[in-house]
Write an enzyme that holds these catalytic residues in place. Structure first.
Site, mmCIF file in Angstrom:
data_model
loop_
_atom_site.group_PDB
_atom_site.id
_atom_site.type_symbol
_atom_site.label_atom_id
_atom_site.label_comp_id
_atom_site.label_asym_id
_atom_site.label_seq_id
_atom_site.Cartn_x
_atom_site.Cartn_y
_atom_site.Cartn_z
ATOM 1 C CG ASN A 112 -1.748 1.208 1.393
ATOM 2 O OD1 ASN A 112 -1.768 2.058 0.511
ATOM 3 N ND2 ASN A 112 -2.453 1.308 2.504
ATOM 4 C CD1 TRP A 113 3.890 1.241 -2.564
ATOM 5 C CD2 TRP A 113 3.766 2.136 -4.620
ATOM 6 N NE1 TRP A 113 4.722 0.522 -3.393
ATOM 7 C CE2 TRP A 113 4.666 1.055 -4.658
ATOM 8 C CE3 TRP A 113 3.522 2.840 -5.794
ATOM 9 C CZ2 TRP A 113 5.330 0.669 -5.822
ATOM 10 C CZ3 TRP A 113 4.179 2.464 -6.964
ATOM 11 C CH2 TRP A 113 5.076 1.386 -6.966
ATOM 12 C CE LYS A 114 -0.209 3.106 4.771
ATOM 13 N NZ LYS A 114 -0.121 3.152 6.208
ATOM 14 C CG HIS A 137 -5.862 1.642 5.198
ATOM 15 N ND1 HIS A 137 -5.372 2.614 6.034
ATOM 16 C CD2 HIS A 137 -4.871 0.736 5.036
ATOM 17 C CE1 HIS A 137 -4.114 2.298 6.353
ATOM 18 N NE2 HIS A 137 -3.804 1.175 5.758
ATOM 19 C CD GLU A 147 -2.935 5.251 6.843
ATOM 20 O OE1 GLU A 147 -2.953 5.271 5.607
ATOM 21 O OE2 GLU A 147 -2.044 4.671 7.509
ATOM 22 C CD GLU A 173 -3.435 -2.699 7.258
ATOM 23 O OE1 GLU A 173 -2.269 -2.749 6.878
ATOM 24 O OE2 GLU A 173 -4.224 -1.835 6.874
ATOM 25 N N GLY A 220 2.546 2.119 10.906
ATOM 26 C CA GLY A 220 3.477 3.238 10.758
ATOM 27 C C GLY A 220 4.204 3.607 12.043
ATOM 28 C CB SER A 225 5.363 -2.053 12.071
ATOM 29 O OG SER A 225 4.948 -0.733 12.391
ATOM 30 N N GLY A 282 2.898 -1.054 4.344
ATOM 31 C CA GLY A 282 2.922 0.363 4.009
ATOM 32 C C GLY A 282 4.347 0.841 3.776
ATOM 33 N N GLY A 283 4.944 1.429 4.807
ATOM 34 C CA GLY A 283 6.255 2.066 4.680
ATOM 35 C C GLY A 283 7.316 1.218 3.989
HETATM 36 P P1 13P Z 1 3.041 0.275 7.773
HETATM 37 O O1 13P Z 1 3.571 -0.979 7.129
HETATM 38 O O2 13P Z 1 3.770 1.512 7.376
HETATM 39 O O3 13P Z 1 2.933 0.114 9.271
HETATM 40 O O4 13P Z 1 1.544 0.477 7.232
HETATM 41 C C1 13P Z 1 0.668 -0.582 7.259
HETATM 42 C C2 13P Z 1 -0.512 -0.230 6.454
HETATM 43 O O5 13P Z 1 -1.257 0.681 6.774
HETATM 44 C C3 13P Z 1 -0.762 -0.993 5.226
HETATM 45 O O6 13P Z 1 -2.028 -0.760 4.715
#
Ligand code: 13P
Length: 249
Positions: free
Chosen positions: A8-10, A95, A97, A168, A174, A213, A234-235
């Site tokens: 997920n590149w957000k 998600h 967020e 999640e 994050g 994470s 994510g990251g």
């Molecule tokens: P991180 O891997 O940065 O913790 O993010 C997880 C995420 O929100 C994937 O959708």
């Protein structure tokens, strides 16, 4: 069942950067391992440019969000059909967020899951508790509610191969604070049991991904836990070398 390794590149990367990362990633992955499927969910801006690169390498492209309508006066939104038109096959819904920053409620998330499935997208329903809910002992109550409303209208029609759930925990996203093996095992076992009760035919085969994470150094241990059928990253998915290490972990 193949493990689904999802990025997920957000809200990161320009088109040029996305294309470069996708090219590097597909180059590093080479021939896809037989037991892995790879999905990348970039921003909408670069879907058109990135989809063909991923597809050619046998990877999937997905969207991070859409609006559950065929078309219409929904300024600023994008429809599932428009995503399919770009070559997208998957989409996220719910998600954390979108729930916690943008205020999306369970009912809208449920409509997205239903609509996306009916439009022909593979839907990934994201769920997870906040740290406050965890401290109050409400994990199962929260996950149950998010699953029940997220899947409320797909109970009879859902096919396991078109549906995944991503657990999640909000406090692990994050933050660098990954859920421990016992926490992941307990949550995923609960999700599996709930899926089986909601979807008696298919619930045993719906993939349950872990997100929060995930990094190259913890991915191998996480992916081998019971009821962990993939990861949502994510990251650590923003760089091709770290995500390729996770995919191959
Ligand atoms: P991180 O891997 O940065 O913790 O993010 C997880 C995420 O929100 C994937 O959708």
């Amino acid at each position: 069942m193949k493990k689904l390794m999802a990025a997920n590149w957000k809200m990161y990367k320009t088109v040029e950067e996305g294309v470069k990362t996708a090219e590097e990633l597909t180059g590093l992955l080479g021939e896809m391992p037989a037991d892995r499927e790879v999905l990348v969910c970039p921003s909408l801006t670069m879907l058109q440019a990135v989809c063909p690169i991923l597809k050619q390498a046998g990877c999937h492209a997905g969207a991070q969000n859409f609006y559950p309508s065929k078309q219409g006066a929904f300024t600023g939104e994008i429809a599932p059909e428009q995503l399919l038109d770009l070559g997208c096959t998957h989409a996220l819904a719910g998600h954390s967020e979108r729930r916690h920053v943008l205020g999306e409620m369970n009912e809208l998330i449920g409509r997205k899951v239903t609509f996306g499935l009916e439009a022909g997208l593979h839907m990934i329903l994201c769920i997870g508790e906040t740290i406050v809910e965890r401290r109050l002992g409400q994990i199962e109550e929260v996950l149950a509610r998010q699953l029940e409303s997220g899947l409320a209208e797909v109970l009879t029609t859902a096919r396991a191969e078109n549906l995944s759930v991503a657990y999640e925990p909000v406090w692990a996203i994050g933050t660098g604070e990954v859920a421990g093996p016992d926490e992941v095992l307990a949550a995923h076992a609960f999700v599996r049991a709930k899926l089986k009760s909601l979807l008696p035919q298919e619930g045993g085969r719906v993939r349950i991904l872990y997100g929060g994470s995930v990094k190259p150094d913890n991915a191998a241990a996480i992916i081998r836990l019971d009821n962990v059928d993939g990861v949502l990253v994510g990251g650590a998915s923003l760089k091709a070398d770290s995500f390729s290490q996770i995919v191959l972990a």
